[in-house]
Design an enzyme around this catalytic site. Structure first.
Site, short mmCIF file in Angstrom:
data_model
loop_
_atom_site.label_atom_id
_atom_site.label_comp_id
_atom_site.label_asym_id
_atom_site.label_seq_id
_atom_site.Cartn_x
_atom_site.Cartn_y
_atom_site.Cartn_z
N LYS A 1 12.88 80.58 -23.26
CA LYS A 1 12.16 79.38 -23.71
C LYS A 1 11.77 78.51 -22.51
O LYS A 1 10.65 78.00 -22.45
CB LYS A 1 12.98 78.59 -24.74
CG LYS A 1 13.00 79.26 -26.11
CD LYS A 1 11.59 79.33 -26.71
CE LYS A 1 11.46 80.18 -27.93
NZ LYS A 1 10.07 80.44 -28.34
N ILE B 1 2.93 92.09 -30.79
CA ILE B 1 2.63 91.17 -29.68
C ILE B 1 2.58 91.91 -28.33
O ILE B 1 2.02 91.41 -27.36
CB ILE B 1 3.63 90.00 -29.64
CG1 ILE B 1 3.11 88.89 -28.73
CG2 ILE B 1 5.02 90.46 -29.21
CD1 ILE B 1 3.57 87.52 -29.06
N TYR C 1 17.96 83.52 -24.89
CA TYR C 1 16.92 82.84 -25.68
C TYR C 1 16.43 81.60 -24.93
O TYR C 1 15.23 81.38 -24.75
CB TYR C 1 17.51 82.46 -27.04
CG TYR C 1 16.59 81.68 -27.95
CD1 TYR C 1 15.46 82.27 -28.50
CD2 TYR C 1 16.88 80.35 -28.29
CE1 TYR C 1 14.64 81.55 -29.36
CE2 TYR C 1 16.06 79.64 -29.14
CZ TYR C 1 14.94 80.23 -29.68
OH TYR C 1 14.13 79.53 -30.52
N1 SER Z 1 16.73 77.97 -34.61
C1 SER Z 1 16.84 78.58 -33.31
C2 SER Z 1 18.10 79.34 -33.17
O1 SER Z 1 19.07 78.94 -33.78
C3 SER Z 1 16.80 77.54 -32.24
O2 SER Z 1 15.49 77.28 -31.89
O3 SER Z 1 18.15 80.29 -32.45
#
Ligand code: SER
Length: 316
Positions: A145, A53, A141
């Protein structure tokens, strides 16, 4: 007929999305791609490209050569791995997305990028979490997002790029294992229930999170990309929900099929803290109203299907 490129095709969602897209749009119209050099079983029957990517030039070449009009971007470093390596999480999740957005602007393709329950944080209302609400996540994360949601909306509003997405719950599936997430326990528990009749859970009892069975996750991805754009008031990203439970409720449902099943706990503090900062249950009425989202599976039908499919698979 659509010409589709799936990035991250060897991952938990990608590996099953490719199969369904090929059923709907034709095998040769769906190019699977990933950094893996070996094509996994199940998607080896159709076109495959080794793509990173972060390598915009190579991606552009594949898109131009194949006249791609829709890209599904399923490349992501998940929450728990992200906490161990925040820079990697930012580079892949955001660096990769910016590459695709710039290419989408130039080459004019539609782009699906999923967000997550991880895009919310401790200040978000945890119950019936609204579509539009406070988003101050405390994981890298989640930061990627929320940034991704904003970037996708920005490219739509500023340049007219057709960006769309959903906020996925934890995804439960029986083909490819998830890796490095906080919701992974809800997949592991089925393997351990069948193999050992016992599961040690790393998330505390009483921690509720939204979850979804893979067929519904795939349906959400395809339906949002097929939706009539004039009906969309939101784009990036829609809450989608189908079930919410804590480990005890899931264990009780499994016990209905495997009466001797037992659960105990060995808490992973990093994951417990992450899970605690995420919603208990999202309100997905915007998705239902704007593009007709309706899930097919609930806790009981998902559990039954998971146990049936996995029992056969693990016997082989
Ligand atoms: N399934 C993902 C995680 O646990 C959450 O979007 O990081």
């Amino acid at each position: 007929m659509k010409k589709i490129l799936v990035m991250g095709a060897c991952g938990q969602i990608g590996s099953e999305l490719v199969v369904e897209l090929r059923k709907r749009y034709g095998r040769d119209n769906v190019i699977a791609s990933d950094i893996r050099t070996e094509v996994p079983q199940g998607i080896e029957d159709g076109p495959y490209e080794i793509l990173n990517i972060l390598d915009s030039d190579k991606i552009a070449e594949v898109i131009k050569q194949n006249e791609i009009d829709t890209v599904y971007n399923l490349v992501a470093v998940l929450s728990a791995v992200g906490e161990a390596n925040p820079k990697l999480s930012w580079d892949i999740n955001i660096g990769g997305l910016v590459n695709l957005l710039e290419l989408a602007r130039e080459l004019k393709f539609a782009l699906f990028t999923p967000s997550s329950i991880g895009a919310f944080g401790p200040e978000t209302p945890p119950d019936n979490t609204p579509q539009d609400t406070i988003q101050r996540p405390t994981t890298i994360y989640g930061v990627t997002k929320v940034s991704g949601e904003l970037l996708c909306d920005y490219y739509f509003n500023r340049f007219g790029v057709d960006t769309r997405g959903v906020r996925y719950p934890g995804i439960i599936s029986n083909v490819t294992l998830p890796g490095g997430g906080t919701t992974d326990y809800a997949v592991d528990i089925f393997y351990k229930a069948i193999e050992n009749g016992k599961f040690t859970c790393n998330i505390p009892a009483g921690t509720f999170m939204d979850m979804m069975y893979m067929p519904d996750a795939i349906k959400a991805a395809i339906d949002i990309m097929e939706a009539d754009p004039t009906k969309l008031k939101h784009r990036n990203c829609f809450n989608v929900a189908s079930m919410s439970f804590d480990p005890e409720i899931l264990a009780a449902e499994i016990k209905k099929h495997i009466p001797n099943f037992e659960i105990d706990y060995d808490i992973d503090e990093v994951r417990a803290k992450i899970a605690n900062s995420w919603p208990n249950k999202m309100d997905d009425s915007a998705a239902r109203e704007e593009w007709g989202w309706t899930p097919e599976y609930d806790l009981s039908s998902m559990t039954k299907d998971m146990l049936e499919v996995l029992s056969k698979k693990l016997q082989k």
